[in-house]
Design an enzyme around this catalytic site. Structure first.
Site, PDB file in Angstrom:
ATOM      1  CD  GLU A 321     -32.628   8.621  39.990  1.00  8.20           C
ATOM      2  OE1 GLU A 321     -32.701   9.373  40.968  1.00  8.20           O
ATOM      3  OE2 GLU A 321     -32.421   9.020  38.812  1.00  8.20           O
ATOM      4  CG  HIS A 354     -25.498   9.099  37.030  1.00  5.73           C
ATOM      5  ND1 HIS A 354     -24.753  10.164  37.457  1.00  5.73           N
ATOM      6  CD2 HIS A 354     -26.769   9.352  37.452  1.00  5.73           C
ATOM      7  CE1 HIS A 354     -25.526  11.009  38.107  1.00  5.73           C
ATOM      8  NE2 HIS A 354     -26.765  10.541  38.107  1.00  5.73           N
ATOM      9  CD  GLU A 355     -29.578   7.387  35.547  1.00  2.00           C
ATOM     10  OE1 GLU A 355     -30.417   7.352  36.456  1.00  2.00           O
ATOM     11  OE2 GLU A 355     -29.001   8.423  35.198  1.00  2.00           O
ATOM     12  CD  GLU A 377     -29.210  12.932  40.694  1.00  2.00           C
ATOM     13  OE1 GLU A 377     -28.299  12.353  40.069  1.00  2.00           O
ATOM     14  OE2 GLU A 377     -30.404  12.584  40.624  1.00  2.00           O
TER      15      GLU A 377
END
Length: 1996
Positions: A321, A354-355, A377
């Site tokens: 990320e 997610h990133e 996370e």
């Protein structure tokens, strides 16, 4: 409270290094390591200045100016960095991270750009900590900013971390090179020197030099490009926002991009190699949509102008990320519509989601440290689902969230799990935090929280969190606080779920009508490991609930089950639905048991609706039958999520031993009716994983039958599938799974269609586009053929589609040719055709092939070193390789092979949790097969042969063992690979149970699911993401639907019979008739069973109970198993206690100590009597090197004998060929040598520094309880009494002392002198022997024909007079009181500089700690009281313990209880001025507190181990023993009766050993009292059972009833009711309450009793007059109210002892839960009128306990309120105290307590007075005296100031008066400065500046402060082995340390930490009673806080 720990740790690291704030800027210093700790490295005249893993906090980076110049030809780089730093403390050193960098130059300039040195600054390296230290000769001044400039270079890394090289091939075969970065978690230091920890946020300005054919990318856009020279350009990027180093990124490549702009103007670009550029368009669409969604959802604009997403050809994890420059593995970003499946599409979408979520969670707000990585996370994982559901609803992502939570449960249901927030320090530990707990469990807990709070409240809360902590770091608590402050004022107490934080005391929510403390709730999920099991039982209209910890690896029937359940409790937001209503009901469960009213009309209840909660549900008493019936009759009454949840929970419960197998089989029988994909795949997954594990064992019949069964059961579903990409997402997922499975099971239609498709594909030369959902199945079937395999490998090599390559690689590993599999492994190792990033996935896929299982394992062993070089040790790849290759081993031979390999790499394996997990899995597999294979075989035979093609009524699916884990869910197509480094693994405490499997021989049945290792999705594994998505529970084979064919594509046709009926047949309508043979066999079997039953029935003494039949004992007595001695022979004795056949008569000891070399030699001559015929002599010896042994029998000659030694029991033995006969006498002579002990027992060395600065050494002894054997071989048990003649040699400058007077001195030829002492005139036990070699000086006086001497070091002789005077007075008193004259000619009292205990009663030579014997002439009476008490105690021992000794240590109280009682009784007579009564009363209260715990013990209790003996020296033996003697004395009529009894006892047993009954019998023999005709009967109830009674008073008119029960503080509210005591109850009433004659007595023997009629005019009764009884009284509400009222009206209506007793009792009852805390405070209202010491000090002590708990819990508002209450209640008393000398001891005690409390609460007046006293003391150079009772408070206040702490330390170092010195030490230890706390702990352990004997005191004091109590716990864990070197296991010092460190813990997190730490110690302390006491205390603290916080909030 992990967050408290983190806060304190951050302070610790911030303050640990740096110069003192008072240091002048000119003074050159560097931060010293903690005292005594060696710096790790050195160079020249400098040593590395830092010894910790975490960086010091005295320098903060502000801005990095970074220049990087990579050379993609030489594959190296150079660079420079200029870091602007802010200096917090004066220092000469800058310490930061660097790994593998060549530092060529370092310099520092100030803000004016002036260099601090003309020379290049020296740079020191510490590779083990990946740190460098840069030394500046000029001090960097606090508050100033500087620029640190470093030039460096290195090679581009070969792996996947740091700044590493990558490459790709073009379609023409040309290789192109690029360079990229991956810094998370700890690899930025590999690219440039930096402060590489997440909380060192800074700005970054990056410049990158590149050749013209490349582009460069970084976090920010390029603002300028310069041409440095021809062909070389420099890109200058904009300054970044503040961020952590792990988020920095740069890429140098020749990629192409596509670009779009979000609605807010952010430029989004997708970069990929030119050949794959066309596959980037879907990612661009997703990224733009996602950024728009997140900006709207978070209501916080994305803070950077651009967001680049880059597909890197070589990438170790799924994605990363980096802020503004997210990097991806190609399979995670590129989407080719022609070759990518629907699962590939979903995977790419979720990874991007997610990133991009990380740009807010992780980048904008970052966790403070890696222990809270879940804040990054867990949130990003959960936001995947929220974002994809919002932006791409057609992908049905919500169906995958169940799978995530099932995965988390699979890990969390192992005992080896860990809390979400767990400690992690070194890089290996940090890497292992990226696991299923942080990701999946974190996401599931957030999902539960979101449903708990509501979407709106959850969203507002995280918005507040993100805004408040933007560009900062956060802890767990910050999140909870943000979620708790989401209400506007008008929302307060509204129907919504939140409260305003301004009006609610803590983050409170309303859930199901109940108020909820959000922090308390979430801490149960974040700070304790595991998952709850909610057991549901239907009882009429009620639903009964019980919560336990859910464990799959330990069955409820196992002995470990109960132990592993202790201390676990969750706050569970339950949801449930019933058939009676469509409402989703809610209920908050915060206790172990609970109930819900649901009504009679409800027929079924489903708990955990749609699995929004993170818990497992078990339906007892027919509940599962109701669920099964519902699913069969109307399965759509439940949602698909509920149906999936039921299947999952049922098979988890079968695995865990809670549910019979047939219940699970019944449940999944309905699947033939199921139409939804998710529950279908959940059930299918169990069968699939089952098949896969059995397949590895080549159990052909089982595999054949199971395959046949699956095909029949799912026939209709298989037939419905098409070979296309049409249909919904769910339909496509099911198609992919089912067809893969069918082809693997050799289903003819499937194979025909797959082969035809593969043939068509080949004929098109690979140009035919196969349907993406079935392509992998087609390739897998095609790879069975040699030609097909070769063509697939060629296609793999040239393909530009990562999605296609992943499918092909999976298919290639399905080959049955081991040569081909081996070739694949070699290609992966080479890294050209198959990339290194895919090697770990490749190894796992080969290992899952039955033909490749051992092939892969052998490959790993052979290439281990290469693998470790490629992938970092501890990385996901290494972990998954180890676990994946061994996960399906299931034979004992496999287990041995794995063990041997790990032994061969021991150093590495010890760091890898995966090694323990792998071994555990193999062990479980072995056990599972041994227990279950035949059961499985029989079940399949029944299904197939009984029901031939039809299904038995159960329709059971899944097999007889639930091998399958939670992770069995639909993983086949679920792209649930862990993103970035999220390696799923067993948690950090790595399989606690598996560490010593031998300790658990009855391990529960094995699940293949825990054991087998399944990929979530074959295609995902082929992408190389398997290393990221392999949970080490997916090791477990819990892959229900995740395997898309791999496990089924590897079975050889040879495994099946050619006649296997795979062709479809019409199912017959009924079962076939059994054959005649079968009938005959069955009848015969029944006849045999009936016959055996009759025989068993008529056997004598046989029954069908658990006892079974009696057997003749043919081995009585049992044959002993003898241990092996050190020389290899069998040691002839197998017991801990010595044999009684030999008894010593006398010892002749000669000792020659060498104080220069700290050694000694000795000779022991033991004369013995043979009491019973024997062939051996066994005695004790420890750490003695026996050089010669001779034996002489009777008048015979001496002969050499062999001595055998068994060190574990510290025993030696001599064996004889012929028996020694009863009555014979013999002599054993032993010569030996040894080292003087460096601890405090045995014959040990000590030292001190005299006033001239010279170090003086001496040697002394401490033998009690088990250390005489360390000085000479002996029968070292108290009952082996003998006489002793002792000789000791010495230098002329020394003197020697022993028990007896010196008889003579003889000069020796070597210049030494040998002193011989008189032979003892009494037999005595070995532990009472003593000798000293020193240069001490005595003062002496003759008393009653005894020479009394007090010895000390010469410099302290002036402090011995008081001790001499006191000892003489007490000796005379005891001679008179006992009517037995002290039997020895002399009595020495010796002050030893190093002495652990307070004193030791060696007969005639009593040894003391200096603080217990020496007192100055100007000392206060309070200080003299301490010395007098110890002397009185030790002198009492000369009779109780020495003259008459307990027979064994179980009756130690006969020594210590009596000595304690006599010390107080004697001083009341001899020195009444000392007012000892208050102290005795206080210690009795503390004894009650200790004895109220379940971990207590009986006064007389069994002890059979050394640590148990050590632990007998506790408050039960001492203070409780003294208390029951006081009670007995008080209950006897007449003042002298008790005295007569003990005189009788001493005279009767003089010189002998006794047990408890001997004492009671002696007292009974004296006509003590008609009321107590049998003392034995009365007192045995007090010594033979632990605890004491609670007497409850119940009054009705004139009738008063007393009832007794066990007063037991229990964390589960259990009360022991079976214990009864014979209680001499005393009482007074308001008619007469003060004088002794007012006292009345009642003997309460039974459960209850009634007092004689009490006049109704009596307003109140007070039981336990003056607290002489050892019990607590509860008066009931009315009784307490009457006593409270009486004290309010007249404080003097009761004696001060009775008032203190009431205060103690009411606090104790509050802890028990019998009275409210409000009642406690009501009683204390009278305190403003109190004038006596004991009530005041008791109230202050009790209130301080609660204040400390509140303070340590950081309940700030409550602690502040409690502080105000104390100051208000006691303020007038505090104000009335003077700061001048006070004569009365009692007043000194009260003043000391009041002022210490006032100053500890920062009461301004107190602080000012104390500071003034200290200032005067310092300015007078110590001549201005501080009153002794005020010294402690003055020194403590002084220690809170930096300057005064330093001054106090200087005084301490030079102080000679020990009592004052000890107070200074306590003051120093009270500092709240973390740096000083660490120093003082280390100094105490090292023993230089601070004597190690004082370490328990230091720890006790440090723990009282908020800053220190967590440091101490860490210190103890880190230094446990060092502590045990200083203090024996079980010793009072260790007890004190444990209690001090843990007694103020009150949270589940701390309970888990303490439990986990001590459970790992084994023989090093795990079984200590003090450990159980600590755990119990924490649970009680936790319970009290949970119960009373609300009422405290209300009252205070």
């Amino acid at each position: 409270m992990a967050w408290v720990r983190l806060l304190v740790l951050s302070l610790f690291h911030m303050s640990l290094v740096g110069s003192h704030t008072t240091q002048s800027p000119q003074q050159a210093t560097r931060p010293p390591p903690p005292a005594g700790e060696q710096s790790p490295l050195g160079a020249g005249n400098l040593s590395f200045p830092w010894s910790r893993l975490r960086l010091p906090r005295y320098i903060i980076p502000l801005h990095y100016h970074l220049l990087m110049h990579p050379n993609l030809t030489s594959l190296s780089f150079t660079g420079s960095v200029q870091i602007q730093i802010d200096v917090q403390n004066n220092t000469n050193w800058v310490v930061l991270h660097s790994k593998g960098l060549r530092i060529s130059k370092a310099s520092i300039v100030d803000q004016n750009l002036a260099h601090l040195s003309d020379q290049v600054l020296p740079v020191l390296h510490n590779p083990s900590h990946e740190q460098i230290g840069i030394f500046s000769p000029r001090v960097l001044s606090s508050g100033q900013k500087y620029f640190l400039h470093i030039e460096f270079g290195a090679e581009l890394a070969e792996g996947f971390y740091g700044f590493y090289r990558s490459a790709y091939k073009t379609s023409t075969g040309e290789s192109r090179t690029l360079a990229s970065t991956h810094f998370e978690p700890t690899s930025a230091r590999m690219a440039f020197p930096c402060f590489d920890e997440p909380n060192f946020k800074a700005n970054f300005s990056v410049r990158i030099r590149r050749s013209s054919e490349y582009i460069s990318l970084s976090n920010m856009p390029v603002v300028k490009t310069l041409e440095v020279n021809e062909g070389l350009h420099e890109d200058q990027f904009g300054a970044s926002v503040k961020m952590s180093t792990y988020l920095v990124a740069f890429v140098i490549c020749d990629f192409k991009s596509v670009t779009a702009t979000t609605s807010s103007g952010v430029q989004v670009s997708i970069y990929a190699s030119p050949e794959t550029w066309l596959q980037t368009h879907y990612a661009l669409e997703v990224a733009v949509k996602m950024l728009d969604f997140y900006e709207e959802y978070f209501n916080i604009p994305y803070p950077l102008p651009k967001q680049d997403l880059v597909a890197i050809p070589d990438f170790g994890s799924g994605a990363m990320e980096n802020w503004g420059l997210t990097t991806y593995r190609e399979t995670s970003l590129l989407f080719d519509p022609l070759t990518s499946s629907i699962s590939d599409k979903l995977w790419v979408t979720m990874v991007i989601g997610h990133e991009l979520a990380h740009q807010w969670f992780g980048n904008l707000v970052t966790m403070e440290w890696w222990n809270d990585i879940w804040l990054n996370e867990g949130f990003a994982r959960y936001m995947e689902y929220i974002s994809v559901e919002a932006t791409y609803p057609d992908l049905k992502v919500e169906e995958y969230l169940l799978d995530t939570c099932f995965s988390a449960i699979g890990h969390d249901s192992l005992n080896s799990s860990r809390p979400i927030s767990s400690p992690a320090e070194n890089p290996t530990q940090i890497k292992q935090m990226f696991d299923a707990v942080s990701y999946d469990k974190g996401a599931c807990v957030l999902h539960m929280l979101r449903h708990f709070l509501s979407d709106d409240v959850f969203q507002r809360g995280i918005l507040r969190y993100l805004r408040k902590y933007s560009y900062r770091n956060a802890h767990n608590q910050d999140l909870w606080d943000s979620l708790a402050n989401t209400c506007s004022e008008e929302d307060f107490i509204s129907p919504k779920h939140c409260y305003s934080s301004r009006q609610a005391s803590k983050n409170a929510y309303l859930f199901a009508g109940e108020h909820m403390d959000l922090t308390a709730m979430m801490n149960t999920w974040i700070l304790q490991k595991g998952i709850p099991l909610v057991t549901v039982t239907r009882k009429g209209p009620h639903l009964l609930l019980r919560q336990d910890r859910f464990l799959r690896t330990v069955l409820p029937s196992d002995r470990l089950w109960y132990t592993l359940q202790q201390g676990f409790l969750w706050h569970i937001p339950l949801t449930y639905k019933t058939d009676a209503s469509s409402t989703n009901h809610r209920h908050l469960m915060t206790t172990h048991t609970d109930s819900i009213h649901i009504g009679e009309e409800v027929s079924w209840v489903k708990v955990n609706t749609d699995m929004t909660g993170y818990y497992v549900v078990h339906y007892e008493d027919g509940g599962w039958d109701e669920m099964t019936k519902l699913l069969r009759e109307n399965h759509t009454a439940l949602s698909y999520k509920d149906r999936t949840h039921l299947i999952h929970n049922a098979f988890q419960l079968i695995t865990a031993g809670h549910l019979p197998l047939d219940k699970g089989l019944d449940l999944i029988g309905y699947l033939q009716l199921e139409t939804h994909t998710v529950p279908l795949l959940q059930g299918l997954g169990y069968l699939e994983a089952f098949y896969q594990m059995i397949e590895k064992r080549n159990e052909f019949d089982v595999i054949s039958n199971l395959g046949m069964y699956i095909l029949r059961f799912f026939r209709a579903i298989i037939d419905r599938q098409t070979w296309s990409d049409g249909g919904s997402v769910s339909e496509r997922r099911l198609r992919s799974k089912v067809l893969s499975l069918a082809c693997h099971l050799e289903d003819p239609p499937c194979l025909v269609r797959a082969n035809q498709s593969f043939k068509d594909w080949l004929q098109s030369n690979g140009t035919l586009n196969l349907p993406t959902d079935v392509a992998e199945t087609v390739f897998s079937v095609g790879a069975r053929d040699d030609h097909g395999w070769v063509l697939l490998l060629h296609t793999y090599n040239i393909s530009l589609s990562a999605a296609q390559k992943s499918k092909i690689l999976f298919a290639l590993t399905c080959s049955r040719d081991t040569n081909k599999l081996h070739r694949l492994l070699e290609l992966g190792l080479e890294g050209k055709v198959i990339r290194s990033q895919d090697l770990s996935s490749l190894v796992l896929m080969v290992a899952r092939n039955p033909r490749g299982n051992h092939l892969a394992w052998n490959f790993v062993k052979k290439n281990w070193d290469t693998l470790v070089q490629k992938f970092q040790l501890g990385s996901s790849c290494i972990r998954n390789i180890l676990i994946g290759t061994t996960g399906q081993f299931s034979s004992p031979e496999d287990l041995t092979e794995v063990q041997l390999f790990f032994e061969s790499i021991k150093d590495q394996a010890s760091q890898l949790r995966a090694a323990q997990v792998a071994l555990d899995n193999v062990q479980k597999n072995v056990r599972w097969f041994q227990r279950n294979l035949e059961t499985l075989r029989s079940w399949l035979n029944k299904q197939l042969h009984c029901c031939k093609g039809s299904f038995c009524t159960r329709g059971a699916v899944g097999g007889t063992m639930d091998p399958f884990d939670s992770n069995n869910t639909e993983r086949a197509n679920l792209p649930r690979n862990m993103i970035e480094n999220s390696m799923f693994e067993e948690e950090p405490d790595v399989v606690d149970l598996a560490k010593d499997s031998a300790a658990f021989p009855t391990f529960p049945a094995l699940d293949p699911d825990e054991v087998a290792f399944e990929p979530r999705s074959s295609r995902l594994l082929v992408r190389g993401l398997g290393e990221n998505d392999m949970d080490e529970d997916e090791e477990d084979y819990e892959s229900s639907a995740r395997l898309l064919g791999m496990s089924f594509m590897n079975r050889s046709a040879a495994h099946r019979s050619s006649s296997s009926p795979y062709t479809r047949q019409a199912p017959p309508r009924s079962c076939s008739r059994p054959s005649t043979r079968t009938i005959v066999v069955c009848v015969l079997f029944l006849a045999i069973v009936a016959s055996m039953t009759m025989v068993l029935y008529f056997l004598p003494g046989c029954n069908f109970t658990k006892m079974g039949c009696r057997k003749t004992n043919k081995t009585t007595p049992f044959e002993q198993v003898y241990p092996v001695s050190t020389n290899g022979e069998l040691f002839p004795w197998a017991q801990y206690r010595l044999p009684r056949s030999i008894h010593p008569l006398s010892y002749d000891l000669t000792l020659d100590p060498d104080l220069d070399n700290m050694t000694f030699t000795g000779r022991t001559v033991i004369s013995m009597s043979v009491l019973h015929n024997t062939k051996l002599i066994v005695l004790h010896s420890a750490n003695l090197n026996i050089t010669k042994a001779t034996f002489k029998l009777g008048d015979g000659g001496a002969r050499d004998v062999t001595v055998l030694e068994y060190k574990p029991r510290q025993q030696i033995a001599v064996k004889f060929s012929e028996e020694l006969k009863t009555g014979q006498y013999c002599v054993l002579t032993l010569d030996y040598s040894a080292k003087l002990s460096h601890t405090y027992d045995g014959f040990y060395n000590s030292s001190y520094t005299d006033t001239d600065g010279n170090k003086r050494v001496l040697a002394a002894t401490q033998f009690e309880p088990l250390a005489a054997r360390k000085a000479f071989p002996c029968f070292d048990e108290p009952s082996f009494k003998a006489t002793f003649l002792i000789r000791i040699s010495r230098k002329p400058t020394y003197l020697t002392l022993s028990n007896m007077p010196q008889a003579k001195s003889t000069p020796l030829v070597n210049g030494l002198i040998q002193d011989e002492f008189e032979k003892t005139n009494f037999n005595m036990s070995t532990y009472l022997v003593a000798f000293i070699v020193a240069n001490f000086t005595p003062v002496r006086r003759n008393v009653s024909e005894t020479l009394v001497s007090v010895y000390s070091v010469p410099d302290k002789k002036e402090h011995t007079d008081y001790a001499l005077d006191t000892a003489c007075k007490l000796l005379e008193f005891y001679n008179d009181f006992f009517e037995i004259t002290y039997p020895l000619k002399k009595l020495d009292l010796v002050a030893i500089p190093d002495f652990l205990a307070g004193a030791m009663e060696n007969w005639g030579l009593i040894t003391f700690r200096e603080t217990s014997l020496l007192v100055g002439k100007q000392s206060s009476d309070l200080e003299k009281q301490v010395v007098a008490s110890v002397i009185a105690h030790e002198l009492a021992h000369q009779w109780f313990g020495n003259l008459v000794t307990m027979r064994w240590w179980n009756d130690l109280w006969l020594n210590e209880g009596f000595a304690t009682y006599m010390q107080y009784m004697s001083l009341q007579t001899v020195l009444p001025k000392l007012d000892i009564g208050n102290l005795f009363l206080s210690v009795r209260f503390r004894a009650l507190d200790k004895d109220a715990l379940n971990s207590s013990h009986a006064v007389s209790t069994d002890v059979n181990k050394p640590e148990q003996v050590e632990e007998m020296f506790d408050s039960v033996s001492y203070e409780k023993g003294a208390s029951i003697l006081l009670m007995l004395n008080a209950s006897l009529s007449g003042d002298q009766e008790f005295r007569k009894g003990i005189i009788q006892y001493l005279k009767q047993f003089s010189g002998l050993n006794t047990d408890t009954n001997d004492l009671w019998n002696s007292l009974t023999q004296v006509e003590v009292s008609a009321q107590h005709p049998n003392v034995l009967e009365m007192m045995s109830s007090w010594t033979s059972q632990k605890g004491f009674p609670l007497v409850t008073v119940s009054r009705k008119g004139g009738q008063v009833t007393l009832t007794q029960e066990h007063f037991l503080l229990s964390s589960d509210n259990a009360t022991q009711t079976s214990s009864l005591w014979n209680i001499p109850v005393t009482y007074v009433t308001d008619n007469c309450s003060l004088a002794p004659e007012c006292r009345q007595m009642f003997n309460l023997k039974n459960k209850s009793g009634t007092l004689k009629e009490i006049p109704e005019s009596v307003k109140w009764l007070k039981l336990n007059y003056r607290n002489t009884g050892f019990y607590i009284v509860h008066y009931g509400d009315e009784g307490w109210a009457a006593l409270t009222n009486a004290l309010s009206n007249n404080v003097s209506v009761l004696t001060h002892e009775d008032r203190a007793s009431l205060i103690h009792n009411v606090f104790a009852l509050s802890r028990l839960g019998r009275v409210s805390f409000h009642q406690v405070l009501n009683l204390l209202k009278y305190m403003s009128n109190e004038t006596q010491t004991s009530p005041v000090t008791e109230a202050l002590l009790q209130l301080n306990v609660f204040y400390q708990l509140l303070d340590k819990r950081q309940e700030h508002s409550l602690a502040a309120s409690m502080r105000s209450y104390i100051l208000h209640q006691f303020g007038s008393l505090m104000d009335n105290q003077t700061w001048k000398e006070e004569e009365s001891v009692s007043k000194q005690e009260m003043r000391s307590a009041l002022l210490e409390m006032a100053c500890s609460l920062n009461e301004e007046k107190c602080i000012q007075q104390a500071q003034a006293q200290f200032k005067q003391y310092v300015e007078s150079n110590g001549t201005s005296r501080i009153p002794g009772d005020l010294q402690q408070v003055v020194f403590t206040v002084a220690a809170q100031s930096n300057e005064d702490w330093e001054a106090l330390l200087g005084m301490y170092v030079h102080a000679t008066y020990d009592a004052e010195k000890r107070k200074m030490l306590r003051g120093l230890a009270s500092t709240q400065d973390p740096r000083r706390i660490v120093w003082i702990l280390k100094a105490g352990l090292i023993g230089d500046t601070i004597q190690t004997q004082e370490l328990p005191l230091v720890i006790y004091t440090v723990c009282k402060g908020f800053a220190g109590y967590l440091f101490v716990w860490d210190f103890i864990q880190e230094n446990w082995d060092n502590l045990l070197e200083k203090f024996p296991v079980g010793s009072f010092a260790i007890q004190t340390i444990i209690k001090s460190a843990t007694s103020q813990f009150s949270t589940q997190a701390h309970l888990d930490q303490v439990q986990d730490f001590f459970s790992r110690l084994k023989e090093r302390g795990s079984q200590m009673r003090s450990v159980q006491e600590a755990l119990e205390t924490i649970r009680l603290n936790q319970r009290w806080m949970d119960k009373n916080l609300p009422s405290l909030q209300k009252w205070l």
